[in-house]
Design a protein around this motif. Structure first.
Motif, PDB file in Angstrom:
ATOM      1  N   ILE A  54       0.863  -1.178   0.000  1.00  0.00           N
ATOM      2  CA  ILE A  54       0.000   0.000   0.000  1.00  0.00           C
ATOM      3  C   ILE A  54       0.902   1.231   0.000  1.00  0.00           C
ATOM      4  O   ILE A  54       2.075   1.146   0.351  1.00  0.00           O
ATOM      5  CB  ILE A  54      -0.965   0.009   1.209  1.00  0.00           C
ATOM      6  N   THR A  55       0.340   2.369  -0.421  1.00  0.00           N
ATOM      7  CA  THR A  55       1.149   3.588  -0.454  1.00  0.00           C
ATOM      8  C   THR A  55       0.536   4.655   0.441  1.00  0.00           C
ATOM      9  O   THR A  55      -0.677   4.785   0.553  1.00  0.00           O
ATOM     10  CB  THR A  55       1.297   4.139  -1.888  1.00  0.00           C
ATOM     11  N   MET A  56       1.429   5.412   1.079  1.00  0.00           N
ATOM     12  CA  MET A  56       1.044   6.513   1.961  1.00  0.00           C
ATOM     13  C   MET A  56       1.127   7.808   1.169  1.00  0.00           C
ATOM     14  O   MET A  56       2.058   7.997   0.372  1.00  0.00           O
ATOM     15  CB  MET A  56       2.003   6.552   3.155  1.00  0.00           C
ATOM     16  N   HIS A  57       0.149   8.696   1.403  1.00  0.00           N
ATOM     17  CA  HIS A  57       0.079   9.961   0.661  1.00  0.00           C
ATOM     18  C   HIS A  57      -0.113  11.124   1.621  1.00  0.00           C
ATOM     19  O   HIS A  57      -0.930  11.054   2.531  1.00  0.00           O
ATOM     20  CB  HIS A  57      -1.101   9.926  -0.320  1.00  0.00           C
ATOM     21  N   ALA A  58       0.636  12.211   1.376  1.00  0.00           N
ATOM     22  CA  ALA A  58       0.388  13.474   2.065  1.00  0.00           C
ATOM     23  C   ALA A  58      -0.585  14.299   1.228  1.00  0.00           C
ATOM     24  O   ALA A  58      -1.354  15.087   1.733  1.00  0.00           O
ATOM     25  CB  ALA A  58       1.684  14.231   2.265  1.00  0.00           C
ATOM     26  N   ASP A  59      -0.524  14.094  -0.071  1.00  0.00           N
ATOM     27  CA  ASP A  59      -1.465  14.645  -1.042  1.00  0.00           C
ATOM     28  C   ASP A  59      -1.631  13.540  -2.079  1.00  0.00           C
ATOM     29  O   ASP A  59      -1.575  12.375  -1.722  1.00  0.00           O
ATOM     30  CB  ASP A  59      -0.954  15.971  -1.631  1.00  0.00           C
ATOM     31  N   ARG A  60      -1.772  13.855  -3.341  1.00  0.00           N
ATOM     32  CA  ARG A  60      -1.896  12.790  -4.350  1.00  0.00           C
ATOM     33  C   ARG A  60      -0.560  12.113  -4.648  1.00  0.00           C
ATOM     34  O   ARG A  60      -0.519  11.029  -5.212  1.00  0.00           O
ATOM     35  CB  ARG A  60      -2.509  13.350  -5.645  1.00  0.00           C
ATOM     36  N   SER A  61       0.550  12.753  -4.242  1.00  0.00           N
ATOM     37  CA  SER A  61       1.854  12.141  -4.492  1.00  0.00           C
ATOM     38  C   SER A  61       2.166  11.109  -3.406  1.00  0.00           C
ATOM     39  O   SER A  61       1.694  11.200  -2.281  1.00  0.00           O
ATOM     40  CB  SER A  61       2.945  13.211  -4.537  1.00  0.00           C
ATOM     41  N   VAL A  62       2.984  10.124  -3.753  1.00  0.00           N
ATOM     42  CA  VAL A  62       3.344   9.049  -2.824  1.00  0.00           C
ATOM     43  C   VAL A  62       4.383   9.560  -1.827  1.00  0.00           C
ATOM     44  O   VAL A  62       5.427  10.090  -2.211  1.00  0.00           O
ATOM     45  CB  VAL A  62       3.884   7.824  -3.584  1.00  0.00           C
ATOM     46  N   ALA A  63       4.090   9.390  -0.532  1.00  0.00           N
ATOM     47  CA  ALA A  63       5.013   9.802   0.531  1.00  0.00           C
ATOM     48  C   ALA A  63       5.795   8.620   1.079  1.00  0.00           C
ATOM     49  O   ALA A  63       6.842   8.788   1.694  1.00  0.00           O
ATOM     50  CB  ALA A  63       4.240  10.476   1.657  1.00  0.00           C
ATOM     51  N   GLY A  64       5.267   7.410   0.866  1.00  0.00           N
ATOM     52  CA  GLY A  64       5.935   6.219   1.372  1.00  0.00           C
ATOM     53  C   GLY A  64       5.231   4.970   0.883  1.00  0.00           C
ATOM     54  O   GLY A  64       4.111   5.027   0.368  1.00  0.00           O
ATOM     55  N   THR A  65       5.902   3.843   1.039  1.00  0.00           N
ATOM     56  CA  THR A  65       5.363   2.555   0.620  1.00  0.00           C
ATOM     57  C   THR A  65       5.426   1.601   1.810  1.00  0.00           C
ATOM     58  O   THR A  65       6.435   1.560   2.518  1.00  0.00           O
ATOM     59  CB  THR A  65       6.175   1.974  -0.551  1.00  0.00           C
ATOM     60  N   ALA A  66       4.355   0.848   2.007  1.00  0.00           N
ATOM     61  CA  ALA A  66       4.301  -0.085   3.136  1.00  0.00           C
ATOM     62  C   ALA A  66       3.895  -1.472   2.650  1.00  0.00           C
ATOM     63  O   ALA A  66       3.056  -1.604   1.759  1.00  0.00           O
ATOM     64  CB  ALA A  66       3.306   0.410   4.181  1.00  0.00           C
ATOM     65  N   VAL A  67       4.510  -2.474   3.251  1.00  0.00           N
ATOM     66  CA  VAL A  67       4.154  -3.865   2.992  1.00  0.00           C
ATOM     67  C   VAL A  67       3.438  -4.376   4.235  1.00  0.00           C
ATOM     68  O   VAL A  67       3.978  -4.271   5.356  1.00  0.00           O
ATOM     69  CB  VAL A  67       5.407  -4.724   2.708  1.00  0.00           C
TER      70      VAL A  67
END
Length: 197
Positions: free
Chosen positions: A171-184
């Motif tokens: 899954i991906t973390m977003h502060a806005d529409r851009s990706v802020a981080g990736t999590a497994v």
């Protein structure tokens, strides 16, 4: 209610046979309470609460005691555990994008303060990726910095929308529409009914 009474009430919700890895039991908590110590029993009760599911009331009592002792992080953790008792546990391995590639330029408090949006595979009615909100608790570290990595726990605003996730999903973390981080996703535990409820 004063702190010793709160801690005593919490001990009554812990089965006597539960023990930590170091063989600490609720009897040990009582010994500290007899010596009029409060910080140690609170910490031991938090440890005992991690061994098997205990009622929401256990965590609420501990949160109140921690608040009265002005132990903000401990109070936040007990509130977090109360949420997880009701809604289940989601653990993931999160890697944040470095400051040079992300909107966030500074570290953030890992104690459940941040409420980022997540792309967990859901779609809006128009077919666009739907972003779902979940608070984030960084395990074992107080702050998470840009480019950092940590195991985290997630507390979704709407847990029903997260039920399709399984270990190994990305899954991906977003502060806005851009990706802020990736999590497994590492683990998912559905809510369990504590003994005696």
């Amino acid at each position: 209610m004063n702190v010793p009474k709160l801690l005593e009430a919490a001990t009554l919700l812990v089965p006597e046979e539960i023990a930590t890895e170091k063989d600490i039991t609720v009897r040990d908590v009582w010994e500290y309470l007899r010596e009029d110590e409060w910080d140690t029993p609170l910490g031991l009760l938090e440890e005992l609460g991690d061994i098997e599911p205990l009622p929401v009331s256990f965590w609420e009592i501990l949160a109140t005691a921690a608040e009265q002792m002005r132990l903000d992080r401990s109070a936040a953790w007990c509130h977090w555990c109360s949420y997880e008792t009701r809604n289940g546990i989601i653990r993931a391995d999160l890697t944040l994008r470095p400051a040079s590639e992300a909107q966030r330029q500074t570290s953030f408090d890992g104690a459940g303060v941040l409420r980022p949006m997540w792309n967990i595979g859901n779609r809006t009615p128009s077919g666009e990726p739907g972003l779902n909100i979940a608070r984030l608790w960084a395990e074992f570290i107080p702050f998470l910095e840009p480019g950092g990595r940590s195991s985290v726990r997630l507390a979704p605003l709407d847990p029903m929308k997260w039920q399709h996730l399984r270990p190994g999903h990305v899954i991906t973390m977003h502060a806005d529409r851009s990706v802020a981080g990736t999590a497994v996703i590492l683990e998912i535990h559905r809510p369990q009914t504590p003994r005696g409820q």
